[in-house]
Motif scaffolding. Structure first.
Motif, PDB file in Angstrom:
ATOM      1  N   LEU A  87       0.833  -1.200   0.000  1.00 34.86           N
ATOM      2  CA  LEU A  87       0.000   0.000   0.000  1.00 34.86           C
ATOM      3  C   LEU A  87       0.869   1.252   0.000  1.00 34.86           C
ATOM      4  CD1 LEU A  87      -2.809   1.379   0.309  1.00 34.86           C
ATOM      5  CD2 LEU A  87      -2.397   1.309   2.765  1.00 34.86           C
ATOM      6  N   LYS A  88       1.796   1.327   0.947  1.00 32.12           N
ATOM      7  CA  LYS A  88       2.679   2.495   1.026  1.00 32.12           C
ATOM      8  C   LYS A  88       3.535   2.615  -0.218  1.00 32.12           C
ATOM      9  CE  LYS A  88       3.111   2.834   6.037  1.00 32.12           C
ATOM     10  NZ  LYS A  88       4.026   2.764   7.174  1.00 32.12           N
ATOM     11  N   LEU A  89       4.052   1.519  -0.678  1.00 30.22           N
ATOM     12  CA  LEU A  89       4.935   1.523  -1.838  1.00 30.22           C
ATOM     13  C   LEU A  89       4.222   2.065  -3.081  1.00 30.22           C
ATOM     14  CD1 LEU A  89       7.770   0.749  -2.761  1.00 30.22           C
ATOM     15  CD2 LEU A  89       6.910  -1.532  -3.262  1.00 30.22           C
ATOM     16  N   THR A  90       3.034   1.558  -3.346  1.00 33.31           N
ATOM     17  CA  THR A  90       2.313   2.023  -4.537  1.00 33.31           C
ATOM     18  C   THR A  90       1.887   3.478  -4.405  1.00 33.31           C
ATOM     19  OG1 THR A  90       0.230   1.131  -3.684  1.00 33.31           O
ATOM     20  CG2 THR A  90       1.473  -0.254  -5.224  1.00 33.31           C
ATOM     21  N   GLN A  91       1.502   3.895  -3.205  1.00 35.65           N
ATOM     22  CA  GLN A  91       1.047   5.277  -3.039  1.00 35.65           C
ATOM     23  C   GLN A  91       2.210   6.268  -3.110  1.00 35.65           C
ATOM     24  OE1 GLN A  91      -2.167   6.331  -3.207  1.00 35.65           O
ATOM     25  NE2 GLN A  91      -2.212   4.198  -3.823  1.00 35.65           N
ATOM     26  N   ILE A  92       3.350   5.913  -2.550  1.00 35.41           N
ATOM     27  CA  ILE A  92       4.512   6.805  -2.643  1.00 35.41           C
ATOM     28  C   ILE A  92       4.954   6.917  -4.094  1.00 35.41           C
ATOM     29  CG2 ILE A  92       6.945   7.073  -2.020  1.00 35.41           C
ATOM     30  CD1 ILE A  92       6.181   5.855   0.737  1.00 35.41           C
TER      31      ILE A  92
ATOM     32  N   ALA B 158       2.952  11.584  -9.947  1.00 31.98           N
ATOM     33  CA  ALA B 158       2.068  12.730 -10.154  1.00 31.98           C
ATOM     34  C   ALA B 158       2.843  14.044 -10.052  1.00 31.98           C
ATOM     35  CB  ALA B 158       0.929  12.705  -9.138  1.00 31.98           C
ATOM     36  N   ILE B 159       3.795  14.108  -9.133  1.00 28.41           N
ATOM     37  CA  ILE B 159       4.610  15.325  -8.989  1.00 28.41           C
ATOM     38  C   ILE B 159       5.471  15.520 -10.229  1.00 28.41           C
ATOM     39  CG2 ILE B 159       6.524  16.356  -7.702  1.00 28.41           C
ATOM     40  CD1 ILE B 159       5.268  15.076  -5.160  1.00 28.41           C
ATOM     41  N   LYS B 160       6.125  14.463 -10.687  1.00 31.96           N
ATOM     42  CA  LYS B 160       6.946  14.559 -11.900  1.00 31.96           C
ATOM     43  C   LYS B 160       6.108  14.978 -13.097  1.00 31.96           C
ATOM     44  CE  LYS B 160      11.200  13.437 -10.994  1.00 31.96           C
ATOM     45  NZ  LYS B 160      12.181  14.481 -10.995  1.00 31.96           N
TER      46      LYS B 160
ATOM     47  N   GLU C 151      -9.544   1.708  -2.076  1.00 34.36           N
ATOM     48  CA  GLU C 151      -9.390   3.141  -2.367  1.00 34.36           C
ATOM     49  C   GLU C 151      -9.415   3.958  -1.079  1.00 34.36           C
ATOM     50  OE1 GLU C 151      -8.732   4.869  -5.117  1.00 34.36           O
ATOM     51  OE2 GLU C 151      -8.694   3.126  -6.420  1.00 34.36           O
ATOM     52  N   GLU C 152     -10.284   3.600  -0.150  1.00 37.24           N
ATOM     53  CA  GLU C 152     -10.376   4.333   1.112  1.00 37.24           C
ATOM     54  C   GLU C 152      -9.093   4.198   1.938  1.00 37.24           C
ATOM     55  OE1 GLU C 152     -13.996   2.727   2.660  1.00 37.24           O
ATOM     56  OE2 GLU C 152     -15.235   4.102   1.497  1.00 37.24           O
ATOM     57  N   LYS C 153      -8.486   3.018   1.905  1.00 33.48           N
ATOM     58  CA  LYS C 153      -7.204   2.832   2.602  1.00 33.48           C
ATOM     59  C   LYS C 153      -6.128   3.702   1.968  1.00 33.48           C
ATOM     60  CE  LYS C 153      -7.886  -1.901   4.236  1.00 33.48           C
ATOM     61  NZ  LYS C 153      -7.489  -3.307   4.057  1.00 33.48           N
ATOM     62  N   GLU C 154      -6.135   3.771   0.638  1.00 35.37           N
ATOM     63  CA  GLU C 154      -5.150   4.596  -0.062  1.00 35.37           C
ATOM     64  C   GLU C 154      -5.351   6.073   0.270  1.00 35.37           C
ATOM     65  OE1 GLU C 154      -5.626   3.492  -4.153  1.00 35.37           O
ATOM     66  OE2 GLU C 154      -4.629   1.558  -3.868  1.00 35.37           O
ATOM     67  N   VAL C 155      -6.601   6.517   0.320  1.00 37.50           N
ATOM     68  CA  VAL C 155      -6.902   7.909   0.667  1.00 37.50           C
ATOM     69  C   VAL C 155      -6.430   8.204   2.084  1.00 37.50           C
ATOM     70  CG1 VAL C 155      -8.810   9.499   1.173  1.00 37.50           C
ATOM     71  CG2 VAL C 155      -8.797   8.224  -0.970  1.00 37.50           C
ATOM     72  N   ALA C 156      -6.674   7.283   3.009  1.00 36.50           N
ATOM     73  CA  ALA C 156      -6.245   7.483   4.400  1.00 36.50           C
ATOM     74  C   ALA C 156      -4.728   7.622   4.473  1.00 36.50           C
ATOM     75  CB  ALA C 156      -6.720   6.329   5.271  1.00 36.50           C
ATOM     76  N   PHE C 157      -3.991   6.820   3.702  1.00 35.31           N
ATOM     77  CA  PHE C 157      -2.537   6.928   3.682  1.00 35.31           C
ATOM     78  C   PHE C 157      -2.097   8.268   3.084  1.00 35.31           C
ATOM     79  CE2 PHE C 157       1.503   6.487   1.410  1.00 35.31           C
ATOM     80  CZ  PHE C 157       2.326   6.221   2.488  1.00 35.31           C
ATOM     81  N   LEU C 158      -2.723   8.681   1.982  1.00 35.43           N
ATOM     82  CA  LEU C 158      -2.351   9.947   1.344  1.00 35.43           C
ATOM     83  C   LEU C 158      -2.594  11.137   2.276  1.00 35.43           C
ATOM     84  CD1 LEU C 158      -3.704   9.373  -2.273  1.00 35.43           C
ATOM     85  CD2 LEU C 158      -1.310   9.548  -1.589  1.00 35.43           C
ATOM     86  N   GLN C 159      -3.629  11.055   3.080  1.00 30.63           N
ATOM     87  CA  GLN C 159      -3.958  12.160   3.970  1.00 30.63           C
ATOM     88  C   GLN C 159      -2.901  12.373   5.046  1.00 30.63           C
ATOM     89  OE1 GLN C 159      -7.994  11.095   5.056  1.00 30.63           O
ATOM     90  NE2 GLN C 159      -8.760  12.812   3.859  1.00 30.63           N
TER      91      GLN C 159
END
Length: 141
Positions: A11-16, A22-24, A70-78
């Motif tokens: 989860l962390k790996l894919t989101q980072i 997205a930044i690039k 998706e909700e887990k990913e959003v929680a990590f991004l937040q």
């Protein structure tokens, strides 16, 4: 990124990786070659919004397992965003902006939004700001 790789936390790996990508993309897309902190927060905020929209769509389509992902990913991004304002603080800031704009009805929504949106950027979502402004202006008219 390296810590997520070592821990084998997918989860962390894919989101980072998604954040970096997205930044690039935003840097290549825009005229400025390096994003400042506000630009990076904007990118992460847009990723959070996309994730929430996707979760809503998955729920509507009857795919709760994808919505949960998706909700887990959003929680990590937040965790990379600044703390969000409480409902009371948001209401107080919007009331202050309405007073500054001299708004008297829902027709003044644009004027109030021009004042309050830059102040609360990163501290509250645009939809939450807009909904609260509409609610307070509708009480006035």
């Amino acid at each position: 990124l390296k810590d997520a790789m070592r821990a084998k936390d997918e989860l962390k790996l894919t989101q980072i990786r998604a954040i970096k990508s997205a930044i690039k993309y935003k840097e290549v897309e825009g005229a400025n070659k390096v994003l400042d902190d506000a630009g990076i927060l904007g990118v992460i905020t847009s990723l959070v919004k996309k994730g929430r929209d996707a979760a809503t769509e998955y729920k509507a389509a009857g795919r709760p397992e994808l919505a949960e992902k998706e909700e887990k990913e959003v929680a990590f991004l937040q965790t990379y965003l600044p703390a969000q304002l409480s409902a009371e603080a948001l209401t107080a800031e919007i009331a202050k902006a309405i007073a500054e704009a001299g708004a008297t009805s829902v027709k003044d929504l644009g004027n109030v939004m021009k004042i309050v949106t830059p102040r609360l950027k990163g501290q509250a979502e645009g939809k939450a700001i807009s909904d609260e402004v509409k609610a307070q202006l509708s009480k006035l008219s």
